[in-house]
Design a protein around this motif. Sequence first.
Motif, PDB file in Angstrom:
ATOM      1  N   GLU A  80       0.892  -1.277  -0.153  1.00 52.67           N
ATOM      2  CA  GLU A  80      -0.075   0.010   0.035  1.00 52.67           C
ATOM      3  C   GLU A  80       1.102   1.114  -0.010  1.00 52.67           C
ATOM      4  O   GLU A  80       1.937   0.884   0.481  1.00 52.67           O
ATOM      5  N   ILE A  81       0.370   2.311  -0.605  1.00 47.19           N
ATOM      6  CA  ILE A  81       1.069   3.606  -0.322  1.00 47.19           C
ATOM      7  C   ILE A  81       0.088   4.553  -0.179  1.00 47.19           C
ATOM      8  O   ILE A  81      -1.081   4.628  -0.604  1.00 47.19           O
ATOM      9  N   GLY A  92     -13.838  11.820  -3.605  1.00 47.19           N
ATOM     10  CA  GLY A  92     -12.672  12.550  -4.190  1.00 47.19           C
ATOM     11  C   GLY A  92     -12.352  13.762  -3.399  1.00 47.19           C
ATOM     12  O   GLY A  92     -11.091  14.085  -3.155  1.00 47.19           O
ATOM     13  N   SER A  93     -13.337  14.535  -2.861  1.00 44.64           N
ATOM     14  CA  SER A  93     -13.012  15.633  -2.057  1.00 44.64           C
ATOM     15  C   SER A  93     -12.568  15.178  -0.880  1.00 44.64           C
ATOM     16  O   SER A  93     -11.501  16.098  -0.029  1.00 44.64           O
ATOM     17  N   GLN A  94     -12.693  14.203  -0.334  1.00 47.03           N
ATOM     18  CA  GLN A  94     -12.145  13.456   1.065  1.00 47.03           C
ATOM     19  C   GLN A  94     -10.479  12.933   0.758  1.00 47.03           C
ATOM     20  O   GLN A  94      -9.767  13.419   1.943  1.00 47.03           O
ATOM     21  N   HIS A  95     -10.439  12.594  -0.390  1.00 51.43           N
ATOM     22  CA  HIS A  95      -9.129  11.850  -0.678  1.00 51.43           C
ATOM     23  C   HIS A  95      -8.062  12.936  -0.970  1.00 51.43           C
ATOM     24  O   HIS A  95      -6.860  12.788  -0.923  1.00 51.43           O
ATOM     25  N   ASN A  96      -8.405  13.950  -1.897  1.00 47.95           N
ATOM     26  CA  ASN A  96      -7.539  14.836  -2.525  1.00 47.95           C
ATOM     27  C   ASN A  96      -6.718  15.629  -1.602  1.00 47.95           C
ATOM     28  O   ASN A  96      -6.997  15.979  -0.432  1.00 47.95           O
ATOM     29  N   ASP A  97      -5.389  15.850  -1.677  1.00 49.46           N
ATOM     30  CA  ASP A  97      -4.516  16.455  -1.051  1.00 49.46           C
ATOM     31  C   ASP A  97      -4.384  18.027  -1.316  1.00 49.46           C
ATOM     32  O   ASP A  97      -4.005  18.325  -2.271  1.00 49.46           O
ATOM     33  N   PRO A  98      -5.062  18.920  -0.616  1.00 52.52           N
ATOM     34  CA  PRO A  98      -4.968  20.598  -0.859  1.00 52.52           C
ATOM     35  C   PRO A  98      -3.715  20.916  -1.047  1.00 52.52           C
ATOM     36  O   PRO A  98      -2.688  20.680  -0.132  1.00 52.52           O
ATOM     37  N   GLU A 102       4.517  27.223   1.110  1.00 52.53           N
ATOM     38  CA  GLU A 102       5.207  27.591   2.255  1.00 52.53           C
ATOM     39  C   GLU A 102       6.502  27.828   2.018  1.00 52.53           C
ATOM     40  O   GLU A 102       7.167  27.122   1.252  1.00 52.53           O
ATOM     41  N   ASP A 103       7.019  28.906   2.137  1.00 60.56           N
ATOM     42  CA  ASP A 103       8.416  29.399   2.010  1.00 60.56           C
ATOM     43  C   ASP A 103       8.893  29.449   0.689  1.00 60.56           C
ATOM     44  O   ASP A 103       9.715  28.878   0.398  1.00 60.56           O
ATOM     45  N   GLY A 104       7.711  29.699  -0.224  1.00 61.06           N
ATOM     46  CA  GLY A 104       7.967  29.876  -1.528  1.00 61.06           C
ATOM     47  C   GLY A 104       8.080  28.321  -2.259  1.00 61.06           C
ATOM     48  O   GLY A 104       8.208  28.096  -3.494  1.00 61.06           O
ATOM     49  N   LYS A 105       7.691  27.379  -1.607  1.00 58.22           N
ATOM     50  CA  LYS A 105       7.320  25.943  -1.923  1.00 58.22           C
ATOM     51  C   LYS A 105       5.962  25.512  -2.091  1.00 58.22           C
ATOM     52  O   LYS A 105       5.154  25.663  -1.101  1.00 58.22           O
ATOM     53  N   VAL A 106       5.683  24.695  -3.091  1.00 67.28           N
ATOM     54  CA  VAL A 106       4.390  24.014  -3.022  1.00 67.28           C
ATOM     55  C   VAL A 106       4.170  22.821  -2.036  1.00 67.28           C
ATOM     56  O   VAL A 106       5.066  21.828  -2.271  1.00 67.28           O
ATOM     57  N   ARG A 107       3.274  22.773  -0.975  1.00 66.56           N
ATOM     58  CA  ARG A 107       3.137  21.601  -0.123  1.00 66.56           C
ATOM     59  C   ARG A 107       1.614  21.035  -0.290  1.00 66.56           C
ATOM     60  O   ARG A 107       0.985  21.614  -0.921  1.00 66.56           O
ATOM     61  N   THR A 108       1.552  20.004   0.472  1.00 59.49           N
ATOM     62  CA  THR A 108       0.086  19.743   0.732  1.00 59.49           C
ATOM     63  C   THR A 108      -0.094  19.411   1.982  1.00 59.49           C
ATOM     64  O   THR A 108       0.734  19.118   2.886  1.00 59.49           O
ATOM     65  N   LYS A 109      -1.459  19.772   2.218  1.00 59.04           N
ATOM     66  CA  LYS A 109      -1.842  19.870   3.757  1.00 59.04           C
ATOM     67  C   LYS A 109      -1.982  18.477   4.370  1.00 59.04           C
ATOM     68  O   LYS A 109      -1.810  18.402   5.506  1.00 59.04           O
ATOM     69  N   THR A 110      -2.302  17.522   3.534  1.00 58.23           N
ATOM     70  CA  THR A 110      -2.470  16.112   3.864  1.00 58.23           C
ATOM     71  C   THR A 110      -1.515  15.359   2.877  1.00 58.23           C
ATOM     72  O   THR A 110      -1.081  15.879   2.050  1.00 58.23           O
ATOM     73  N   ASN A 111      -1.519  14.015   3.322  1.00 61.67           N
ATOM     74  CA  ASN A 111      -0.509  13.469   2.562  1.00 61.67           C
ATOM     75  C   ASN A 111      -1.346  11.874   2.336  1.00 61.67           C
ATOM     76  O   ASN A 111      -0.611  10.843   2.294  1.00 61.67           O
ATOM     77  N   ARG A 112      -2.295  11.758   1.647  1.00 63.48           N
ATOM     78  CA  ARG A 112      -3.021  10.560   1.503  1.00 63.48           C
ATOM     79  C   ARG A 112      -2.484   9.896   0.228  1.00 63.48           C
ATOM     80  O   ARG A 112      -2.463   8.856  -0.109  1.00 63.48           O
ATOM     81  N   GLY A 123       7.658  15.544  -2.933  1.00 69.75           N
ATOM     82  CA  GLY A 123       8.527  16.084  -2.041  1.00 69.75           C
ATOM     83  C   GLY A 123       8.032  16.032  -0.456  1.00 69.75           C
ATOM     84  O   GLY A 123       8.747  16.299   0.307  1.00 69.75           O
ATOM     85  N   GLU A 124       6.769  15.284  -0.285  1.00 70.97           N
ATOM     86  CA  GLU A 124       6.417  15.214   0.841  1.00 70.97           C
ATOM     87  C   GLU A 124       7.041  13.838   1.242  1.00 70.97           C
ATOM     88  O   GLU A 124       7.576  13.080   0.340  1.00 70.97           O
ATOM     89  N   ASP A 125       6.593  13.267   2.464  1.00 69.76           N
ATOM     90  CA  ASP A 125       6.940  12.086   3.042  1.00 69.76           C
ATOM     91  C   ASP A 125       6.560  10.891   2.171  1.00 69.76           C
ATOM     92  O   ASP A 125       5.126  11.019   1.698  1.00 69.76           O
ATOM     93  N   ILE A 126       7.420  10.020   1.511  1.00 69.39           N
ATOM     94  CA  ILE A 126       6.841   8.872   0.898  1.00 69.39           C
ATOM     95  C   ILE A 126       6.418   7.861   2.027  1.00 69.39           C
ATOM     96  O   ILE A 126       7.436   7.387   2.699  1.00 69.39           O
ATOM     97  N   VAL A 127       5.300   7.208   2.043  1.00 66.17           N
ATOM     98  CA  VAL A 127       4.940   6.234   3.024  1.00 66.17           C
ATOM     99  C   VAL A 127       4.402   5.102   2.506  1.00 66.17           C
ATOM    100  O   VAL A 127       3.274   5.305   1.672  1.00 66.17           O
TER     101      VAL A 127
END
Length: 214
Positions: A80-81, A92-98, A102-112, A123-127
Amino acid sequence: MANFTLEDVESNIVRCPDQAAAQKMIDVINEVRVRGESCGGVVTCVVRSSPKGLGNPVFDELEAELAKAMLSLPATKGFEIGSGFQGARMTGSQHNDPFYMEDGKVRTKTNRSGGIQGGISNGEDIVIKVAFKPTSTIGIKQRTVTREGEETELRARGRHDPCVVPRAVPMVESMVAVVLADQLLQHYAQCELLPRDEASTPDKSVASQFAVQH
């Protein structure tokens, strides 16, 4: 999961960073061992500070390469990933990562997504999670068939692990490292991050994320 360290993982014989959960695992393994049985389990691997852009969008998607490597390990039965199979229960709205800045970099608020979107690291943690089956060799009688085709019973003798999961942790870690190193070399070649004399100048905006921090 965001705060544990490798020292936490290696602090007990089952390689679990949660000490309370580790003791429960030890108790379960001892219980099945006494009965001559075995048990399986799940290894979670987290890759922190992964560079963006590793992988490909179609044939060599990063999650596909990781899945292939993990399922090449002995006794593996599942991969699983990110949200994994739980994602199938979400909209879809529950699963999408907004996304956000942050400091000039694109981040996601969640990491589903588990740090990989469209087959490419973001660039987020690979889980990832890898499931391992119970050890096949157990100390109770099992039905089998001899080389001559005769049905019989078999009871294994000798010393055998009641659970392979603790031994699997460094195997998973090593295989993930191999896959990422391979992807990094491909990324270097594709983006000219290691330019030849006759090559064009590398993209500094891409190269900056690989710079050594002093």
